[in-house]
Design a protein around this motif. Sequence first.
Motif, PDB file in Angstrom:
ATOM      1  N   LEU A   1      30.369 -96.778   4.488  1.00 37.20           N
ATOM      2  CA  LEU A   1      29.561 -95.780   3.792  1.00 37.20           C
ATOM      3  C   LEU A   1      29.424 -94.484   4.586  1.00 37.20           C
ATOM      4  CD1 LEU A   1      27.706 -95.130   1.374  1.00 37.20           C
ATOM      5  CD2 LEU A   1      25.818 -96.145   2.674  1.00 37.20           C
ATOM      6  N   ASN A   2      29.430 -94.593   5.929  1.00 40.31           N
ATOM      7  CA  ASN A   2      29.206 -93.402   6.749  1.00 40.31           C
ATOM      8  C   ASN A   2      30.293 -92.345   6.540  1.00 40.31           C
ATOM      9  OD1 ASN A   2      30.724 -95.492   8.457  1.00 40.31           O
ATOM     10  ND2 ASN A   2      31.138 -93.608   9.577  1.00 40.31           N
ATOM     11  N   PHE A   3      31.528 -92.764   6.209  1.00 41.26           N
ATOM     12  CA  PHE A   3      32.595 -91.797   5.955  1.00 41.26           C
ATOM     13  C   PHE A   3      32.238 -90.914   4.761  1.00 41.26           C
ATOM     14  CE2 PHE A   3      36.236 -90.476   3.468  1.00 41.26           C
ATOM     15  CZ  PHE A   3      37.008 -89.808   4.413  1.00 41.26           C
ATOM     16  N   PHE A   4      31.790 -91.535   3.676  1.00 39.53           N
ATOM     17  CA  PHE A   4      31.492 -90.797   2.451  1.00 39.53           C
ATOM     18  C   PHE A   4      30.216 -89.969   2.606  1.00 39.53           C
ATOM     19  CE2 PHE A   4      34.006 -94.504   1.338  1.00 39.53           C
ATOM     20  CZ  PHE A   4      35.057 -93.908   0.661  1.00 39.53           C
ATOM     21  N   LEU A   5      29.257 -90.508   3.350  1.00 41.85           N
ATOM     22  CA  LEU A   5      28.049 -89.743   3.645  1.00 41.85           C
ATOM     23  C   LEU A   5      28.404 -88.500   4.465  1.00 41.85           C
ATOM     24  CD1 LEU A   5      24.963 -89.513   3.564  1.00 41.85           C
ATOM     25  CD2 LEU A   5      24.871 -90.923   5.622  1.00 41.85           C
ATOM     26  N   GLY A   6      29.269 -88.692   5.466  1.00 42.49           N
ATOM     27  CA  GLY A   6      29.722 -87.574   6.282  1.00 42.49           C
ATOM     28  C   GLY A   6      30.466 -86.536   5.467  1.00 42.49           C
ATOM     29  N   PHE A   7      31.256 -86.998   4.493  1.00 43.72           N
ATOM     30  CA  PHE A   7      31.993 -86.087   3.612  1.00 43.72           C
ATOM     31  C   PHE A   7      31.032 -85.187   2.835  1.00 43.72           C
ATOM     32  CE2 PHE A   7      33.522 -85.307  -0.738  1.00 43.72           C
ATOM     33  CZ  PHE A   7      34.619 -84.504  -0.471  1.00 43.72           C
TER      34      PHE A   7
ATOM     35  N   LEU B   1      45.729 -91.965  15.737  1.00 46.40           N
ATOM     36  CA  LEU B   1      44.417 -92.222  15.136  1.00 46.40           C
ATOM     37  C   LEU B   1      44.499 -92.726  13.706  1.00 46.40           C
ATOM     38  CD1 LEU B   1      42.526 -88.982  16.310  1.00 46.40           C
ATOM     39  CD2 LEU B   1      42.578 -91.213  17.448  1.00 46.40           C
ATOM     40  N   GLY B   2      45.579 -92.384  13.023  1.00 45.00           N
ATOM     41  CA  GLY B   2      45.692 -92.699  11.607  1.00 45.00           C
ATOM     42  C   GLY B   2      45.472 -91.457  10.758  1.00 45.00           C
ATOM     43  N   ALA B   3      45.954 -91.505   9.532  1.00 48.16           N
ATOM     44  CA  ALA B   3      45.880 -90.337   8.639  1.00 48.16           C
ATOM     45  C   ALA B   3      44.449 -89.971   8.275  1.00 48.16           C
ATOM     46  CB  ALA B   3      46.686 -90.622   7.373  1.00 48.16           C
ATOM     47  N   VAL B   4      43.618 -90.977   8.011  1.00 51.30           N
ATOM     48  CA  VAL B   4      42.241 -90.713   7.562  1.00 51.30           C
ATOM     49  C   VAL B   4      41.391 -90.126   8.680  1.00 51.30           C
ATOM     50  CG1 VAL B   4      40.125 -91.775   6.684  1.00 51.30           C
ATOM     51  CG2 VAL B   4      42.340 -92.505   5.790  1.00 51.30           C
ATOM     52  N   LYS B   5      41.397 -90.775   9.844  1.00 48.70           N
ATOM     53  CA  LYS B   5      40.575 -90.314  10.973  1.00 48.70           C
ATOM     54  C   LYS B   5      40.943 -88.892  11.384  1.00 48.70           C
ATOM     55  CE  LYS B   5      37.718 -93.639  12.150  1.00 48.70           C
ATOM     56  NZ  LYS B   5      36.262 -93.401  12.230  1.00 48.70           N
ATOM     57  N   THR B   6      42.244 -88.587  11.386  1.00 47.75           N
ATOM     58  CA  THR B   6      42.684 -87.255  11.784  1.00 47.75           C
ATOM     59  C   THR B   6      42.285 -86.209  10.749  1.00 47.75           C
ATOM     60  OG1 THR B   6      44.580 -88.270  12.905  1.00 47.75           O
ATOM     61  CG2 THR B   6      44.673 -85.902  12.557  1.00 47.75           C
ATOM     62  N   SER B   7      42.410 -86.559   9.474  1.00 52.53           N
ATOM     63  CA  SER B   7      42.121 -85.584   8.411  1.00 52.53           C
ATOM     64  C   SER B   7      40.667 -85.131   8.424  1.00 52.53           C
ATOM     65  CB  SER B   7      42.463 -86.179   7.038  1.00 52.53           C
ATOM     66  OG  SER B   7      41.539 -87.206   6.683  1.00 52.53           O
ATOM     67  N   ILE B   8      39.777 -85.962   8.959  1.00 55.93           N
ATOM     68  CA  ILE B   8      38.352 -85.610   9.006  1.00 55.93           C
ATOM     69  C   ILE B   8      38.118 -84.335   9.821  1.00 55.93           C
ATOM     70  CG2 ILE B   8      36.081 -86.389   9.829  1.00 55.93           C
ATOM     71  CD1 ILE B   8      37.047 -89.259   9.214  1.00 55.93           C
ATOM     72  N   TYR B   9      38.966 -84.083  10.792  1.00 59.80           N
ATOM     73  CA  TYR B   9      38.806 -82.890  11.635  1.00 59.80           C
ATOM     74  C   TYR B   9      38.994 -81.595  10.851  1.00 59.80           C
ATOM     75  CZ  TYR B   9      38.377 -85.520  15.977  1.00 59.80           C
ATOM     76  OH  TYR B   9      37.916 -86.339  16.969  1.00 59.80           O
ATOM     77  N   ILE B  10      39.530 -81.679   9.647  1.00 60.45           N
ATOM     78  CA  ILE B  10      39.666 -80.493   8.790  1.00 60.45           C
ATOM     79  C   ILE B  10      38.306 -79.849   8.531  1.00 60.45           C
ATOM     80  CG2 ILE B  10      40.244 -79.780   6.420  1.00 60.45           C
ATOM     81  CD1 ILE B  10      42.604 -81.749   6.553  1.00 60.45           C
ATOM     82  N   TYR B  11      37.235 -80.675   8.555  1.00 63.32           N
ATOM     83  CA  TYR B  11      35.889 -80.136   8.347  1.00 63.32           C
ATOM     84  C   TYR B  11      35.544 -79.034   9.357  1.00 63.32           C
ATOM     85  CZ  TYR B  11      35.133 -84.529   5.723  1.00 63.32           C
ATOM     86  OH  TYR B  11      35.227 -85.584   4.858  1.00 63.32           O
ATOM     87  N   LEU B  12      36.194 -79.056  10.517  1.00 66.51           N
ATOM     88  CA  LEU B  12      35.845 -78.103  11.586  1.00 66.51           C
ATOM     89  C   LEU B  12      36.495 -76.733  11.433  1.00 66.51           C
ATOM     90  CD1 LEU B  12      35.852 -80.132  14.944  1.00 66.51           C
ATOM     91  CD2 LEU B  12      33.892 -79.267  13.655  1.00 66.51           C
ATOM     92  N   ILE B  13      37.498 -76.610  10.573  1.00 71.33           N
ATOM     93  CA  ILE B  13      38.212 -75.327  10.464  1.00 71.33           C
ATOM     94  C   ILE B  13      37.279 -74.166  10.109  1.00 71.33           C
ATOM     95  CG2 ILE B  13      39.966 -74.040   9.164  1.00 71.33           C
ATOM     96  CD1 ILE B  13      41.720 -76.472   9.203  1.00 71.33           C
TER      97      ILE B  13
END
Length: 326
Positions: free
Chosen positions: A123-129, A242-254
Amino acid sequence: MENKRLLGHIAAIFTIVVWGTTFISTKVLLTDFNPVEILFIRLLLGLVALFIAYPKPMRGLSVKQELTFAAAGLTGITMYYLMENIALNLTMASNVGVIVSVSPIFTVILASIFLKSEGKLKLNFFLGFVVAMIGIALISFNGAKLQLNPLGDLLCLGSAFVWALYSILSKNIGEFGYSVIQTTRKIFIYGILFMIPTLFFFDFHVDFGTLMQPKYLMNYIYLGLCASATCFATWNYAVKVLGAVKTSIYIYLIPVITIVASTLILKEPVTWMSAVGTILAILGLVLSEYKGKTKYESKQNRKRSSFRSPPQSHRGQRKLRECASE
Protein backbone atom coordinates in the motif's frame (compact mmCIF):
# COMPACT_ATOMS: atom_id res chain seq x y z
CA MET A 1 24.43 -7.40 -3.03
CA GLU A 2 23.65 -4.50 -0.69
CA ASN A 3 26.60 -2.51 -2.11
CA LYS A 4 25.28 -3.11 -5.61
CA ARG A 5 21.81 -1.89 -4.62
CA LEU A 6 23.32 1.20 -3.01
CA LEU A 7 25.16 1.91 -6.27
CA GLY A 8 21.85 1.46 -8.07
CA HIS A 9 20.19 4.11 -5.91
CA ILE A 10 23.16 6.47 -6.38
CA ALA A 11 23.00 5.93 -10.15
CA ALA A 12 19.26 6.71 -10.20
CA ILE A 13 19.69 9.86 -8.10
CA PHE A 14 22.61 11.06 -10.25
CA THR A 15 20.52 10.53 -13.40
CA ILE A 16 17.54 12.43 -12.05
CA VAL A 17 19.72 15.34 -10.83
CA VAL A 18 21.20 15.73 -14.33
CA TRP A 19 17.88 15.29 -16.14
CA GLY A 20 16.30 17.81 -13.79
CA THR A 21 18.84 20.47 -14.88
CA THR A 22 18.79 19.87 -18.65
CA PHE A 23 16.12 22.54 -19.09
CA ILE A 24 18.81 25.19 -18.53
CA SER A 25 20.89 24.01 -21.49
CA THR A 26 17.78 23.45 -23.59
CA LYS A 27 16.60 26.99 -22.83
CA VAL A 28 19.89 28.39 -24.19
CA LEU A 29 19.78 26.22 -27.33
CA LEU A 30 16.13 27.02 -28.14
CA THR A 31 17.14 30.54 -29.18
CA ASP A 32 18.60 29.15 -32.45
CA PHE A 33 17.52 25.49 -32.65
CA ASN A 34 14.13 23.78 -32.61
CA PRO A 35 13.41 20.96 -30.10
CA VAL A 36 13.87 18.11 -32.60
CA GLU A 37 17.23 19.49 -33.78
CA ILE A 38 18.40 19.68 -30.16
CA LEU A 39 17.19 16.15 -29.48
CA PHE A 40 18.80 14.59 -32.55
CA ILE A 41 22.17 16.31 -32.11
CA ARG A 42 22.42 15.42 -28.40
CA LEU A 43 21.59 11.76 -29.15
CA LEU A 44 24.14 11.65 -31.95
CA LEU A 45 26.81 13.09 -29.65
CA GLY A 46 25.79 10.60 -26.98
CA LEU A 47 26.15 7.69 -29.39
CA VAL A 48 29.64 8.83 -30.43
CA ALA A 49 30.62 9.11 -26.73
CA LEU A 50 29.36 5.58 -26.01
CA PHE A 51 31.36 4.18 -28.92
CA ILE A 52 34.51 5.93 -27.70
CA ALA A 53 33.93 4.75 -24.12
CA TYR A 54 33.43 1.09 -25.12
CA PRO A 55 34.05 0.30 -28.80
CA LYS A 56 33.76 -3.50 -28.38
CA PRO A 57 30.95 -4.77 -30.69
CA MET A 58 28.08 -6.94 -29.47
CA ARG A 59 28.10 -10.47 -30.81
CA GLY A 60 25.86 -13.49 -30.48
CA LEU A 61 22.51 -11.68 -30.28
CA SER A 62 19.43 -13.75 -31.06
CA VAL A 63 16.59 -12.41 -33.21
CA LYS A 64 14.46 -11.97 -30.08
CA GLN A 65 17.19 -9.96 -28.33
CA GLU A 66 17.70 -7.81 -31.42
CA LEU A 67 13.96 -7.07 -31.54
CA THR A 68 14.03 -6.18 -27.82
CA PHE A 69 16.77 -3.62 -28.46
CA ALA A 70 14.82 -2.22 -31.41
CA ALA A 71 11.67 -1.89 -29.27
CA ALA A 72 13.67 -0.16 -26.50
CA GLY A 73 15.14 2.32 -28.98
CA LEU A 74 11.72 3.00 -30.49
CA THR A 75 9.96 3.55 -27.14
CA GLY A 76 12.62 5.09 -24.86
CA ILE A 77 14.30 7.29 -27.46
CA THR A 78 12.14 8.00 -30.53
CA MET A 79 8.55 7.84 -29.29
CA TYR A 80 9.08 9.21 -25.79
CA TYR A 81 10.97 12.33 -26.79
CA LEU A 82 8.96 13.07 -29.94
CA MET A 83 5.62 12.67 -28.16
CA GLU A 84 6.75 14.88 -25.29
CA ASN A 85 8.09 17.57 -27.65
CA ILE A 86 4.88 17.62 -29.69
CA ALA A 87 2.82 17.70 -26.49
CA LEU A 88 4.76 20.76 -25.27
CA ASN A 89 3.60 22.61 -28.40
CA LEU A 90 -0.03 21.65 -27.83
CA THR A 91 -0.56 21.92 -24.07
CA MET A 92 0.76 23.75 -21.02
CA ALA A 93 4.25 22.88 -19.76
CA SER A 94 2.70 22.49 -16.29
CA ASN A 95 0.36 19.79 -17.63
CA VAL A 96 3.33 17.96 -19.13
CA GLY A 97 5.22 18.09 -15.82
CA VAL A 98 2.35 16.42 -13.98
CA ILE A 99 1.23 13.89 -16.59
CA VAL A 100 4.73 12.55 -17.35
CA SER A 101 5.13 11.80 -13.64
CA VAL A 102 2.43 9.10 -13.74
CA SER A 103 4.93 6.85 -15.51
CA PRO A 104 5.66 4.80 -12.32
CA ILE A 105 2.01 3.64 -12.20
CA PHE A 106 2.21 2.44 -15.81
CA THR A 107 5.48 0.72 -14.92
CA VAL A 108 3.78 -1.10 -12.02
CA ILE A 109 0.96 -2.33 -14.27
CA LEU A 110 3.33 -3.53 -16.98
CA ALA A 111 5.74 -5.09 -14.45
CA SER A 112 2.90 -7.10 -12.90
CA ILE A 113 2.22 -8.56 -16.36
CA PHE A 114 5.71 -9.01 -17.78
CA LEU A 115 8.15 -9.01 -14.83
CA LYS A 116 7.25 -11.54 -12.17
CA SER A 117 10.63 -10.90 -10.49
CA GLU A 118 9.50 -7.41 -9.42
CA GLY A 119 7.22 -8.89 -6.77
CA LYS A 120 4.00 -7.51 -5.32
CA LEU A 121 3.83 -3.91 -4.15
CA LYS A 122 2.36 -2.83 -0.85
CA LEU A 123 0.00 0.00 0.00
CA ASN A 124 2.86 2.41 0.75
CA PHE A 125 3.80 2.55 -2.97
CA PHE A 126 0.35 3.81 -3.97
CA LEU A 127 0.14 6.14 -0.98
CA GLY A 128 3.52 7.57 -1.97
CA PHE A 129 2.30 7.99 -5.55
CA VAL A 130 -0.70 10.07 -4.44
CA VAL A 131 1.41 12.26 -2.12
CA ALA A 132 4.09 12.78 -4.80
CA MET A 133 1.53 13.64 -7.49
CA ILE A 134 -0.04 16.30 -5.23
CA GLY A 135 3.43 17.74 -4.68
CA ILE A 136 4.29 17.66 -8.40
CA ALA A 137 0.97 19.35 -9.23
CA LEU A 138 1.75 22.16 -6.77
CA ILE A 139 5.22 22.61 -8.29
CA SER A 140 4.00 22.47 -11.90
CA PHE A 141 0.95 24.70 -11.68
CA ASN A 142 2.27 27.03 -8.96
CA GLY A 143 -0.76 29.29 -9.00
CA ALA A 144 -1.44 28.98 -12.73
CA LYS A 145 -4.84 27.94 -14.06
CA LEU A 146 -5.45 24.33 -15.07
CA GLN A 147 -6.00 24.36 -18.83
CA LEU A 148 -6.75 21.06 -20.51
CA ASN A 149 -5.85 20.30 -24.11
CA PRO A 150 -7.11 16.81 -24.98
CA LEU A 151 -4.66 16.09 -27.82
CA GLY A 152 -1.58 17.48 -26.08
CA ASP A 153 -2.45 15.88 -22.74
CA LEU A 154 -3.13 12.50 -24.35
CA LEU A 155 0.20 12.65 -26.18
CA CYS A 156 1.89 13.42 -22.88
CA LEU A 157 0.10 10.50 -21.23
CA GLY A 158 1.26 8.36 -24.13
CA SER A 159 4.86 9.45 -23.56
CA ALA A 160 4.58 8.39 -19.90
CA PHE A 161 3.28 5.00 -21.04
CA VAL A 162 6.06 4.40 -23.60
CA TRP A 163 8.67 5.33 -20.98
CA ALA A 164 7.17 2.65 -18.75
CA LEU A 165 7.45 0.23 -21.67
CA TYR A 166 11.07 1.23 -22.07
CA SER A 167 11.71 0.54 -18.38
CA ILE A 168 10.34 -3.01 -18.74
CA LEU A 169 12.40 -3.61 -21.88
CA SER A 170 15.49 -2.18 -20.18
CA LYS A 171 15.06 -4.62 -17.30
CA ASN A 172 14.89 -7.53 -19.75
CA ILE A 173 17.94 -6.23 -21.64
CA GLY A 174 19.87 -6.04 -18.38
CA GLU A 175 19.62 -9.83 -18.14
CA PHE A 176 21.24 -10.45 -21.54
CA GLY A 177 24.72 -10.45 -19.98
CA TYR A 178 26.27 -7.50 -21.84
CA SER A 179 27.80 -4.36 -20.31
CA VAL A 180 25.51 -1.39 -19.66
CA ILE A 181 27.47 0.79 -22.10
CA GLN A 182 27.08 -1.79 -24.87
CA THR A 183 23.33 -2.15 -24.34
CA THR A 184 22.79 1.61 -24.05
CA ARG A 185 24.78 2.13 -27.26
CA LYS A 186 22.63 -0.43 -29.08
CA ILE A 187 19.44 1.26 -27.85
CA PHE A 188 20.75 4.64 -29.08
CA ILE A 189 21.50 3.20 -32.54
CA TYR A 190 17.93 1.99 -32.96
CA GLY A 191 16.46 5.16 -31.46
CA ILE A 192 18.37 7.36 -33.90
CA LEU A 193 17.54 5.11 -36.87
CA PHE A 194 13.83 5.30 -36.06
CA MET A 195 14.07 9.07 -35.60
CA ILE A 196 15.74 9.86 -38.94
CA PRO A 197 12.53 9.48 -41.08
CA THR A 198 10.64 11.85 -38.76
CA LEU A 199 13.17 14.68 -39.23
CA PHE A 200 11.63 15.56 -42.59
CA PHE A 201 8.38 16.50 -40.83
CA PHE A 202 9.98 18.86 -38.29
CA ASP A 203 11.92 21.33 -40.47
CA PHE A 204 15.24 19.80 -39.45
CA HIS A 205 18.13 22.00 -40.51
CA VAL A 206 21.39 22.55 -38.65
CA ASP A 207 23.64 25.53 -39.21
CA PHE A 208 27.09 24.21 -38.27
CA GLY A 209 28.46 27.74 -37.94
CA THR A 210 25.89 28.44 -35.23
CA LEU A 211 26.40 24.99 -33.70
CA MET A 212 30.14 25.61 -33.24
CA GLN A 213 29.61 28.80 -31.23
CA PRO A 214 31.07 28.12 -27.74
CA LYS A 215 27.86 28.82 -25.79
CA TYR A 216 25.91 26.36 -27.96
CA LEU A 217 28.66 23.77 -28.31
CA MET A 218 29.23 23.53 -24.53
CA ASN A 219 25.52 23.03 -23.88
CA TYR A 220 25.32 20.37 -26.58
CA ILE A 221 28.31 18.60 -25.03
CA TYR A 222 26.57 18.65 -21.64
CA LEU A 223 23.32 17.31 -23.11
CA GLY A 224 25.02 14.74 -25.34
CA LEU A 225 27.79 13.37 -23.13
CA CYS A 226 26.29 13.80 -19.67
CA ALA A 227 22.48 13.90 -19.99
CA SER A 228 22.25 11.37 -22.84
CA ALA A 229 25.20 8.94 -22.93
CA THR A 230 26.09 8.88 -19.23
CA CYS A 231 22.58 9.21 -17.81
CA PHE A 232 20.95 6.60 -20.01
CA ALA A 233 23.75 4.22 -19.00
CA THR A 234 23.32 4.99 -15.28
CA TRP A 235 19.52 4.77 -15.54
CA ASN A 236 19.76 1.39 -17.29
CA TYR A 237 22.18 0.22 -14.60
CA ALA A 238 19.74 1.30 -11.87
CA VAL A 239 16.90 -0.57 -13.59
CA LYS A 240 19.11 -3.65 -13.89
CA VAL A 241 20.01 -3.60 -10.17
CA LEU A 242 16.90 -2.17 -8.47
CA GLY A 243 14.19 -3.20 -10.91
CA ALA A 244 11.96 -1.17 -13.23
CA VAL A 245 9.42 -0.14 -10.57
CA LYS A 246 11.85 0.97 -7.84
CA THR A 247 13.91 2.99 -10.31
CA SER A 248 10.90 4.66 -11.94
CA ILE A 249 9.86 6.11 -8.57
CA TYR A 250 12.81 8.51 -8.75
CA ILE A 251 10.98 10.31 -11.57
CA TYR A 252 9.06 12.09 -8.79
CA LEU A 253 12.25 14.07 -8.05
CA ILE A 254 12.64 15.68 -11.49
CA PRO A 255 10.33 18.67 -10.75
CA VAL A 256 12.08 19.08 -7.37
CA ILE A 257 15.53 19.24 -9.00
CA THR A 258 14.16 21.68 -11.58
CA ILE A 259 12.90 23.99 -8.82
CA VAL A 260 16.23 23.86 -6.95
CA ALA A 261 18.22 24.49 -10.15
CA SER A 262 15.94 27.39 -11.13
CA THR A 263 16.49 28.98 -7.73
CA LEU A 264 20.25 28.46 -7.50
CA ILE A 265 21.25 29.06 -11.13
CA LEU A 266 18.53 31.23 -12.67
CA LYS A 267 17.75 33.05 -9.40
CA GLU A 268 14.03 32.45 -9.80
CA PRO A 269 11.95 33.02 -6.62
CA VAL A 270 10.57 30.11 -4.60
CA THR A 271 6.84 30.33 -3.87
CA TRP A 272 5.07 28.65 -0.97
CA MET A 273 3.35 26.28 -3.42
CA SER A 274 6.64 25.10 -4.93
CA ALA A 275 8.16 24.73 -1.44
CA VAL A 276 5.25 22.61 -0.17
CA GLY A 277 5.20 20.69 -3.44
CA THR A 278 8.91 19.90 -3.07
CA ILE A 279 8.38 18.52 0.43
CA LEU A 280 5.43 16.40 -0.69
CA ALA A 281 7.26 15.04 -3.74
CA ILE A 282 10.21 13.95 -1.58
CA LEU A 283 7.85 12.48 1.02
CA GLY A 284 6.05 10.56 -1.73
CA LEU A 285 9.36 9.16 -2.94
CA VAL A 286 10.34 8.05 0.58
CA LEU A 287 6.94 6.42 1.14
CA SER A 288 7.08 4.59 -2.18
CA GLU A 289 10.66 3.41 -1.65
CA TYR A 290 10.05 2.25 1.95
CA LYS A 291 10.54 -1.47 2.26
CA GLY A 292 9.18 -3.10 5.37
CA LYS A 293 9.47 -6.79 6.06
CA THR A 294 7.59 -8.93 3.60
CA LYS A 295 5.58 -11.96 4.69
CA TYR A 296 8.32 -14.18 3.32
CA GLU A 297 11.03 -12.41 5.33
CA SER A 298 8.95 -12.56 8.51
CA LYS A 299 8.34 -16.27 7.97
CA GLN A 300 12.07 -16.88 7.45
CA ASN A 301 12.90 -14.96 10.64
CA ARG A 302 10.41 -17.08 12.60
CA LYS A 303 11.98 -20.24 11.20
CA ARG A 304 15.47 -19.11 12.16
CA SER A 305 14.39 -18.24 15.69
CA SER A 306 12.68 -21.62 16.13
CA PHE A 307 16.01 -23.38 15.46
CA ARG A 308 17.88 -21.50 18.15
CA SER A 309 18.66 -23.34 21.40
CA PRO A 310 16.40 -22.31 24.27
CA PRO A 311 18.10 -20.12 26.86
CA GLN A 312 19.50 -22.14 29.76
CA SER A 313 18.78 -21.40 33.38
CA HIS A 314 21.46 -19.99 35.68
CA ARG A 315 21.74 -23.39 37.38
CA GLY A 316 22.29 -25.13 34.04
CA GLN A 317 24.93 -22.61 33.01
CA ARG A 318 26.76 -23.08 36.37
CA LYS A 319 26.66 -26.86 35.92
CA LEU A 320 28.25 -26.54 32.51
CA ARG A 321 31.04 -24.31 33.85
CA GLU A 322 31.75 -26.85 36.66
CA CYS A 323 31.98 -29.70 34.14
CA ALA A 324 34.32 -27.68 31.94
CA SER A 325 36.59 -26.85 34.89
CA GLU A 326 36.88 -30.51 35.80
